[in-house]
Design a protein around this motif. Structure first.
Motif, PDB file in Angstrom:
ATOM      1  N   ALA A 295       0.828  -1.207   0.000  1.00  0.00           N
ATOM      2  CA  ALA A 295       0.000   0.000   0.000  1.00  0.00           C
ATOM      3  C   ALA A 295       0.865   1.260   0.000  1.00  0.00           C
ATOM      4  O   ALA A 295       0.569   2.232  -0.707  1.00  0.00           O
ATOM      5  CB  ALA A 295      -0.932  -0.009   1.213  1.00  0.00           C
ATOM      6  N   ALA A 296       1.952   1.237   0.784  1.00  0.00           N
ATOM      7  CA  ALA A 296       2.845   2.395   0.841  1.00  0.00           C
ATOM      8  C   ALA A 296       3.519   2.630  -0.510  1.00  0.00           C
ATOM      9  O   ALA A 296       3.648   3.770  -0.963  1.00  0.00           O
ATOM     10  CB  ALA A 296       3.893   2.187   1.934  1.00  0.00           C
ATOM     11  N   CYS A 298       2.382   1.732  -3.457  1.00  0.00           N
ATOM     12  CA  CYS A 298       1.365   2.228  -4.395  1.00  0.00           C
ATOM     13  C   CYS A 298       1.181   3.734  -4.223  1.00  0.00           C
ATOM     14  O   CYS A 298       1.102   4.478  -5.206  1.00  0.00           O
ATOM     15  CB  CYS A 298       0.035   1.515  -4.171  1.00  0.00           C
ATOM     16  SG  CYS A 298      -0.057  -0.175  -4.806  1.00  0.00           S
ATOM     17  N   LEU A 299       1.105   4.177  -2.977  1.00  0.00           N
ATOM     18  CA  LEU A 299       0.921   5.604  -2.719  1.00  0.00           C
ATOM     19  C   LEU A 299       2.098   6.416  -3.228  1.00  0.00           C
ATOM     20  O   LEU A 299       1.924   7.508  -3.796  1.00  0.00           O
ATOM     21  CB  LEU A 299       0.725   5.837  -1.219  1.00  0.00           C
ATOM     22  CG  LEU A 299       0.414   7.271  -0.792  1.00  0.00           C
ATOM     23  CD1 LEU A 299      -0.848   7.790  -1.485  1.00  0.00           C
ATOM     24  CD2 LEU A 299       0.249   7.354   0.729  1.00  0.00           C
ATOM     25  N   GLU A 300       3.314   5.890  -3.053  1.00  0.00           N
ATOM     26  CA  GLU A 300       4.496   6.575  -3.573  1.00  0.00           C
ATOM     27  C   GLU A 300       4.420   6.775  -5.084  1.00  0.00           C
ATOM     28  O   GLU A 300       4.968   7.736  -5.618  1.00  0.00           O
ATOM     29  CB  GLU A 300       5.755   5.780  -3.231  1.00  0.00           C
ATOM     30  CG  GLU A 300       6.123   5.792  -1.753  1.00  0.00           C
ATOM     31  CD  GLU A 300       7.245   4.803  -1.437  1.00  0.00           C
ATOM     32  OE1 GLU A 300       7.688   4.089  -2.370  1.00  0.00           O
ATOM     33  OE2 GLU A 300       7.650   4.749  -0.258  1.00  0.00           O
ATOM     34  N   ARG A 304      -3.585   5.569  -4.429  1.00  0.00           N
ATOM     35  CA  ARG A 304      -3.951   5.347  -3.025  1.00  0.00           C
ATOM     36  C   ARG A 304      -4.898   4.152  -2.924  1.00  0.00           C
ATOM     37  O   ARG A 304      -5.962   4.136  -3.552  1.00  0.00           O
ATOM     38  CB  ARG A 304      -4.637   6.583  -2.438  1.00  0.00           C
ATOM     39  CG  ARG A 304      -4.976   6.438  -0.945  1.00  0.00           C
ATOM     40  CD  ARG A 304      -5.759   7.650  -0.455  1.00  0.00           C
ATOM     41  NE  ARG A 304      -4.958   8.855  -0.498  1.00  0.00           N
ATOM     42  CZ  ARG A 304      -4.124   9.256   0.468  1.00  0.00           C
ATOM     43  NH1 ARG A 304      -3.994   8.522   1.559  1.00  0.00           N
ATOM     44  NH2 ARG A 304      -3.445  10.369   0.352  1.00  0.00           N
ATOM     45  N   CYS A 307      -5.356  -0.607   2.997  1.00  0.00           N
ATOM     46  CA  CYS A 307      -4.602  -1.758   3.499  1.00  0.00           C
ATOM     47  C   CYS A 307      -5.370  -2.336   4.685  1.00  0.00           C
ATOM     48  O   CYS A 307      -5.564  -1.654   5.696  1.00  0.00           O
ATOM     49  CB  CYS A 307      -3.199  -1.344   3.931  1.00  0.00           C
ATOM     50  SG  CYS A 307      -2.268  -2.677   4.711  1.00  0.00           S
TER      51      CYS A 307
END
Length: 353
Positions: A295-296, A298-300, A304, A307
């Motif tokens: 999830a982190a 993907c956000l980077e 968004r 999770c």
């Protein structure tokens, strides 16, 4: 929606000033209740400050000591907490297990019984077998409470929910709850059902009686969003088309990541969960560390995703949760596809053999 919220803010101020029974009710609240009930096929509705307080209010007010509450094992935390606060005897049954619900109702000694379930599972997107569940409850003299948080605006004709889709909206032994914070994009919640039930809640639901009323801006925003939903009935179908596409790309990304490492089938595939016609698209990764890391990452990369890990899901089933939107463009979906492939390749490559 923003315009509706701003207009309400300017007319009524920032806060509702008190509980609904003192100074917290406005004509906006009454209008929203009327329109929600009409849209969802219910006789009446009652607006709460959140979907959480709506669930707490309805379950505790309709049960209590000397009653039985049968709760689906995958019920949302607000329904779980409502059961705990109800002071009723509670029986938890496996997800969507109608036979288990029937057995619990048949064995009861209590005169009153309530069966509670999510209409759409917030974790895997599965839709409850409402017709079968209702048939059992009617035969056993129980009331059904269905949380439509993930159904309103997505499922059923024009987004009217799974109860309308099942032909159960307006039944005298069915009550539903909705949230205004998902498809309607605002804040708040409501209980919908027979007028007699709603009038009972006004006098007995503690989260209605003693909680500050929903802020007028939230009410105005919800009214505006509901108007859009009525006037643009194709939006829910667009959500489901996007959900299908997200599910396909998720399965493809997981399959590609596993096959490329020679470990096909080791990580549960999202495709093993049913495509059920909701906005919820799970990508099961197993480990909470892997899911959080994915999830982190993907956000980077500008995507968004949710999770979900214990206690929200059982051990070993931590996952990403993608949520479909009607307005996602082809370009945005292509970006999601690319990011999912990249991220899953990376995080699964780091899982020890």
């Amino acid at each position: 929606m923003v315009d509706g919220a701003v207009e309400a803010l300017r007319t009524w101020g920032a806060g509702s000033t008190g509980s609904r029974l003192v100074t917290g009710s406005t004509t906006l609240h009454a209008t929203l209740e009327e329109q929600l009930a009409a849209f969802c096929g219910a006789e009446a509705a009652l607006v709460f400050s959140s979907g959480y307080t709506a669930n707490l209010g309805v379950v505790t007010a309709l049960s209590g000591r000397g009653a039985l509450v049968v709760s689906d094992a995958r019920s949302h935390a607000s329904l779980v907490d409502a059961c705990r606060l109800s002071r009723a005897r509670v029986v938890v049954t496996p997800r969507a297990d109608v036979a288990a619900v029937d057995a619990a109702l048949a064995a009861r000694t209590e005169e009153r019984a309530l069966v509670v379930t999510d209409g759409v599972d917030s974790i895997d997107g599965g839709i409850a077998p409402l017709r079968e569940l209702h048939a059992v409850c009617r035969a056993r003299g129980a009331v059904v409470v269905v949380d439509e948080a993930h159904a309103l605006g997505v499922c059923g004709p024009g987004g009217r929910g799974v109860l309308v889709e099942a032909g159960l909206a307006g039944a005298d032994d069915v009550v539903s709850t909705v949230t205004l914070s998902k498809s309607l994009g605002g804040q708040g919640g409501a209980v919908l059902g027979p007028r007699a039930v709603i009038e009972h809640l006004v006098d007995t639901a503690r989260t209605f009686i003693f909680d500050t009323g929903l802020a007028p801006a939230s009410v105005g925003g919800a009214l505006a969003a509901l108007r859009v939903l009525r006037e643009e009935p194709d939006r829910p179908a667009a959500v489901l088309r996007v959900a299908d596409e997200l599910a396909e790309m998720s399965r493809a990304a997981l399959t590609s990541s596993q096959v490329g490492r020679g470990r096909e089938g080791e990580v549960p595939l999202a495709g093993q969960l049913p495509l059920t016609g909701s906005a919820v698209v799970p990508v099961v990764l197993g480990s909470p560390v892997v899911a959080f890391d994915a999830a982190a990452r993907c956000l980077e990369r500008g995507v968004r995703v949710g999770c979900f890990r214990p206690p929200s899901v059982p051990d070993g089933t931590s996952r990403l949760r993608l949520t479909a939107r009607a307005d996602l463009t082809t370009t945005e979906l292509d970006r999601v596809r690319t990011v999912l492939h990249e991220v899953l390749d990376d995080v699964l490559a780091e899982v020890p053999a």
